[in-house]
Design a protein around this motif. Structure first.
Motif, PDB file in Angstrom:
ATOM      1  N   LEU A 101       0.833  -1.201   0.000  1.00 22.87           N
ATOM      2  CA  LEU A 101       0.000   0.000   0.000  1.00 22.87           C
ATOM      3  C   LEU A 101       0.867   1.250   0.000  1.00 22.87           C
ATOM      4  O   LEU A 101       1.940   1.260   0.620  1.00 22.87           O
ATOM      5  CB  LEU A 101      -0.894   0.038   1.247  1.00 22.87           C
ATOM      6  CG  LEU A 101      -2.099  -0.894   1.326  1.00 22.87           C
ATOM      7  CD1 LEU A 101      -2.733  -0.787   2.711  1.00 22.87           C
ATOM      8  CD2 LEU A 101      -3.121  -0.563   0.251  1.00 22.87           C
ATOM      9  N   PRO A 102       0.401   2.318  -0.648  1.00 26.50           N
ATOM     10  CA  PRO A 102       1.091   3.597  -0.471  1.00 26.50           C
ATOM     11  C   PRO A 102       0.885   4.100   0.951  1.00 26.50           C
ATOM     12  O   PRO A 102      -0.110   3.771   1.609  1.00 26.50           O
ATOM     13  CB  PRO A 102       0.414   4.511  -1.497  1.00 26.50           C
ATOM     14  CG  PRO A 102      -0.918   3.889  -1.744  1.00 26.50           C
ATOM     15  CD  PRO A 102      -0.736   2.412  -1.579  1.00 26.50           C
ATOM     16  N   THR A 103       1.811   4.887   1.418  1.00 29.40           N
ATOM     17  CA  THR A 103       1.761   5.359   2.801  1.00 29.40           C
ATOM     18  C   THR A 103       0.504   6.167   3.092  1.00 29.40           C
ATOM     19  O   THR A 103      -0.002   6.149   4.219  1.00 29.40           O
ATOM     20  CB  THR A 103       3.010   6.214   3.089  1.00 29.40           C
ATOM     21  OG1 THR A 103       4.164   5.495   2.657  1.00 29.40           O
ATOM     22  CG2 THR A 103       3.143   6.512   4.563  1.00 29.40           C
ATOM     23  N   THR A 104      -0.012   6.863   2.097  1.00 34.58           N
ATOM     24  CA  THR A 104      -1.172   7.738   2.298  1.00 34.58           C
ATOM     25  C   THR A 104      -2.497   6.994   2.212  1.00 34.58           C
ATOM     26  O   THR A 104      -3.556   7.617   2.216  1.00 34.58           O
ATOM     27  CB  THR A 104      -1.152   8.866   1.258  1.00 34.58           C
ATOM     28  OG1 THR A 104      -1.031   8.295  -0.060  1.00 34.58           O
ATOM     29  CG2 THR A 104       0.017   9.803   1.502  1.00 34.58           C
ATOM     30  N   SER A 105      -2.462   5.667   2.137  1.00 29.05           N
ATOM     31  CA  SER A 105      -3.680   4.859   2.120  1.00 29.05           C
ATOM     32  C   SER A 105      -3.744   4.043   3.404  1.00 29.05           C
ATOM     33  O   SER A 105      -2.782   3.360   3.765  1.00 29.05           O
ATOM     34  CB  SER A 105      -3.685   3.928   0.901  1.00 29.05           C
ATOM     35  OG  SER A 105      -4.817   3.081   0.916  1.00 29.05           O
ATOM     36  N   ALA A 106      -4.865   4.109   4.113  1.00 30.51           N
ATOM     37  CA  ALA A 106      -5.003   3.379   5.374  1.00 30.51           C
ATOM     38  C   ALA A 106      -5.162   1.882   5.125  1.00 30.51           C
ATOM     39  O   ALA A 106      -5.780   1.465   4.143  1.00 30.51           O
ATOM     40  CB  ALA A 106      -6.206   3.904   6.156  1.00 30.51           C
ATOM     41  N   ALA A 107      -4.594   1.079   6.024  1.00 30.01           N
ATOM     42  CA  ALA A 107      -4.758  -0.378   5.971  1.00 30.01           C
ATOM     43  C   ALA A 107      -6.018  -0.734   6.751  1.00 30.01           C
ATOM     44  O   ALA A 107      -5.959  -1.304   7.845  1.00 30.01           O
ATOM     45  CB  ALA A 107      -3.535  -1.068   6.553  1.00 30.01           C
ATOM     46  N   ASN A 108      -7.162  -0.391   6.180  1.00 29.57           N
ATOM     47  CA  ASN A 108      -8.433  -0.503   6.895  1.00 29.57           C
ATOM     48  C   ASN A 108      -8.680  -1.910   7.428  1.00 29.57           C
ATOM     49  O   ASN A 108      -8.510  -2.904   6.715  1.00 29.57           O
ATOM     50  CB  ASN A 108      -9.593  -0.099   5.987  1.00 29.57           C
ATOM     51  CG  ASN A 108      -9.575   1.383   5.651  1.00 29.57           C
ATOM     52  OD1 ASN A 108      -9.348   1.768   4.517  1.00 29.57           O
ATOM     53  ND2 ASN A 108      -9.796   2.219   6.651  1.00 29.57           N
ATOM     54  N   GLY A 109      -9.077  -1.991   8.703  1.00 22.81           N
ATOM     55  CA  GLY A 109      -9.448  -3.255   9.311  1.00 22.81           C
ATOM     56  C   GLY A 109      -8.306  -4.168   9.683  1.00 22.81           C
ATOM     57  O   GLY A 109      -8.536  -5.291  10.130  1.00 22.81           O
ATOM     58  N   ALA A 110      -7.065  -3.711   9.538  1.00 25.44           N
ATOM     59  CA  ALA A 110      -5.924  -4.594   9.784  1.00 25.44           C
ATOM     60  C   ALA A 110      -5.517  -4.659  11.253  1.00 25.44           C
ATOM     61  O   ALA A 110      -4.731  -5.530  11.628  1.00 25.44           O
ATOM     62  CB  ALA A 110      -4.732  -4.146   8.942  1.00 25.44           C
ATOM     63  N   LEU A 111      -6.019  -3.745  12.087  1.00 24.94           N
ATOM     64  CA  LEU A 111      -5.579  -3.701  13.482  1.00 24.94           C
ATOM     65  C   LEU A 111      -6.636  -4.184  14.467  1.00 24.94           C
ATOM     66  O   LEU A 111      -6.300  -4.769  15.497  1.00 24.94           O
ATOM     67  CB  LEU A 111      -5.156  -2.267  13.849  1.00 24.94           C
ATOM     68  CG  LEU A 111      -3.943  -1.707  13.102  1.00 24.94           C
ATOM     69  CD1 LEU A 111      -3.663  -0.280  13.557  1.00 24.94           C
ATOM     70  CD2 LEU A 111      -2.718  -2.586  13.323  1.00 24.94           C
ATOM     71  N   THR A 112      -7.897  -3.917  14.187  1.00 26.81           N
ATOM     72  CA  THR A 112      -8.973  -4.299  15.105  1.00 26.81           C
ATOM     73  C   THR A 112     -10.092  -4.979  14.325  1.00 26.81           C
ATOM     74  O   THR A 112     -10.324  -4.684  13.153  1.00 26.81           O
ATOM     75  CB  THR A 112      -9.538  -3.068  15.835  1.00 26.81           C
ATOM     76  OG1 THR A 112      -9.883  -2.065  14.873  1.00 26.81           O
ATOM     77  CG2 THR A 112      -8.515  -2.489  16.796  1.00 26.81           C
ATOM     78  N   ASP A 113     -10.784  -5.898  14.999  1.00 26.09           N
ATOM     79  CA  ASP A 113     -11.872  -6.636  14.356  1.00 26.09           C
ATOM     80  C   ASP A 113     -13.174  -5.845  14.330  1.00 26.09           C
ATOM     81  O   ASP A 113     -13.996  -6.004  13.434  1.00 26.09           O
ATOM     82  CB  ASP A 113     -12.104  -7.967  15.079  1.00 26.09           C
ATOM     83  CG  ASP A 113     -10.878  -8.868  15.022  1.00 26.09           C
ATOM     84  OD1 ASP A 113     -10.141  -8.788  14.018  1.00 26.09           O
ATOM     85  OD2 ASP A 113     -10.652  -9.630  15.982  1.00 26.09           O
ATOM     86  N   ARG A 114     -13.365  -5.008  15.316  1.00 24.16           N
ATOM     87  CA  ARG A 114     -14.614  -4.252  15.412  1.00 24.16           C
ATOM     88  C   ARG A 114     -14.348  -2.962  16.180  1.00 24.16           C
ATOM     89  O   ARG A 114     -13.261  -2.757  16.714  1.00 24.16           O
ATOM     90  CB  ARG A 114     -15.694  -5.074  16.117  1.00 24.16           C
ATOM     91  CG  ARG A 114     -15.293  -5.583  17.483  1.00 24.16           C
ATOM     92  CD  ARG A 114     -16.347  -6.521  18.067  1.00 24.16           C
ATOM     93  NE  ARG A 114     -15.938  -7.046  19.368  1.00 24.16           N
ATOM     94  CZ  ARG A 114     -15.177  -8.116  19.527  1.00 24.16           C
ATOM     95  NH1 ARG A 114     -14.731  -8.769  18.462  1.00 24.16           N
ATOM     96  NH2 ARG A 114     -14.861  -8.545  20.736  1.00 24.16           N
ATOM     97  N   GLY A 115     -15.354  -2.108  16.217  1.00 21.29           N
ATOM     98  CA  GLY A 115     -15.193  -0.837  16.909  1.00 21.29           C
ATOM     99  C   GLY A 115     -14.440   0.165  16.050  1.00 21.29           C
ATOM    100  O   GLY A 115     -14.479   0.119  14.811  1.00 21.29           O
ATOM    101  N   VAL A 116     -13.722   1.061  16.697  1.00 26.19           N
ATOM    102  CA  VAL A 116     -12.987   2.115  15.999  1.00 26.19           C
ATOM    103  C   VAL A 116     -11.866   1.503  15.168  1.00 26.19           C
ATOM    104  O   VAL A 116     -11.113   0.647  15.648  1.00 26.19           O
ATOM    105  CB  VAL A 116     -12.408   3.128  17.010  1.00 26.19           C
ATOM    106  CG1 VAL A 116     -11.586   4.194  16.288  1.00 26.19           C
ATOM    107  CG2 VAL A 116     -13.527   3.773  17.812  1.00 26.19           C
ATOM    108  N   ASP A 117     -11.771   1.939  13.914  1.00 25.90           N
ATOM    109  CA  ASP A 117     -10.701   1.448  13.042  1.00 25.90           C
ATOM    110  C   ASP A 117      -9.472   2.335  13.232  1.00 25.90           C
ATOM    111  O   ASP A 117      -9.315   3.358  12.567  1.00 25.90           O
ATOM    112  CB  ASP A 117     -11.161   1.465  11.582  1.00 25.90           C
ATOM    113  CG  ASP A 117     -10.159   0.777  10.656  1.00 25.90           C
ATOM    114  OD1 ASP A 117      -9.114   0.313  11.160  1.00 25.90           O
ATOM    115  OD2 ASP A 117     -10.420   0.704   9.445  1.00 25.90           O
ATOM    116  N   HIS A 118      -8.600   1.944  14.141  1.00 28.05           N
ATOM    117  CA  HIS A 118      -7.434   2.767  14.450  1.00 28.05           C
ATOM    118  C   HIS A 118      -6.415   2.794  13.313  1.00 28.05           C
ATOM    119  O   HIS A 118      -5.518   3.642  13.315  1.00 28.05           O
ATOM    120  CB  HIS A 118      -6.775   2.272  15.733  1.00 28.05           C
ATOM    121  CG  HIS A 118      -7.594   2.524  16.964  1.00 28.05           C
ATOM    122  ND1 HIS A 118      -7.828   3.794  17.459  1.00 28.05           N
ATOM    123  CD2 HIS A 118      -8.247   1.667  17.794  1.00 28.05           C
ATOM    124  CE1 HIS A 118      -8.580   3.714  18.545  1.00 28.05           C
ATOM    125  NE2 HIS A 118      -8.847   2.438  18.774  1.00 28.05           N
ATOM    126  N   ALA A 119      -6.541   1.890  12.357  1.00 27.10           N
ATOM    127  CA  ALA A 119      -5.607   1.888  11.226  1.00 27.10           C
ATOM    128  C   ALA A 119      -5.789   3.108  10.337  1.00 27.10           C
ATOM    129  O   ALA A 119      -4.913   3.421   9.529  1.00 27.10           O
ATOM    130  CB  ALA A 119      -5.783   0.618  10.400  1.00 27.10           C
TER     131      ALA A 119
END
Length: 233
Positions: free
Chosen positions: A66-84
């Protein structure tokens, strides 16, 4: 990242939401002696997962999905706030290694280049949550994690608020953040400029070139002072 192999085909995530830049370190739970960065990146795609950079710390090989300016959506948490998706950048680095065998205990080939790249995105060289704990010592989530996360810098996946992960294990932040900055190759010296009209380069004039030789010493270097005859006894 300069020098990283590009692996195409990963869907781009959302634009970052703003805030302090940060980096999150994760592990693949595989042997770096048996798996290349490219193979790990392709396996990640097959599983429907993503990260920004895959790094083999033994060989130094890197692959970027991924380019740095694109978020890795959903890669850190399964639910709730997407901290990625938080921070001006939130760069996920997937290290080929195992949680139970901290990768900082082995070679860290290419780490200086990775840190220099992260520096260029203004990710502070700090680990505000402290050293990640071993899986058996991992603390339960607390509200203080949110405040620490907001400070930016470097984190293990197990330190991300809302994450249920033991990765990357009890790694050493000192070994990671203490990596030297990549040093550019020295600039070669410029050759001397030729004298006008060609010929050999002009030599700087030194003081002894314009001073008369000391009294009694000719250009031949022999003593030319008149000798004094022997005094009568």
């Amino acid at each position: 990242m300069p020098g990283a192999e590009r692996v195409e085909g990963t869907p781009l995530g959302a634009a970052p939401q703003g805030g302090a830049p940060r980096t999150v370190w994760l592990t693949t739970e595989s042997d770096p002696g048996l798996l290349s960065a490219r193979a790990a990146a392709l396996r990640l795609q097959e599983q429907g997962r993503t990260a920004h950079l895959v790094w083999n710390p033994v060989t130094g090989e890197t692959a970027q999905l991924l380019p740095t300016t694109s978020a890795a959506n959903g890669a850190l948490t399964d639910r709730g706030v997407d901290h990625a998706a938080e921070g001006r950048v939130c760069i996920l680095i997937l290290v080929i290694g195992r949680t139970l065998a901290p990768f900082t205990d082995g070679p860290l080939t290419g780490l200086a280049d990775i840190l220099t790249w992260l520096d260029s995105w203004e990710v502070a060289r700090q680990w505000p949550a402290g050293a990640p704990a071993a899986p058996s010592e991992r603390a339960l989530w607390s509200s203080s994690r949110e405040r620490i996360w907001a400070r930016g810098g470097h984190f293990g996946h197990c330190q991300v608020p809302g994450a249920h992960s033991d990765s990357p294990g009890a790694i050493s932040p000192e070994r990671i953040l203490g990596a030297p900055h990549a040093v550019a190759a020295p600039t070669p010296p410029r050759p001397p400029e030729p004298r006008r009209g060609g010929g050999h380069p002009q030599r700087d004039v030194c003081e002894h070139d314009i001073m008369d030789p000391p009294g009694g010493v000719g250009s031949s270097g022999l003593d030319t002072r008149p000798r004094v005859g022997a005094l009568p006894s």
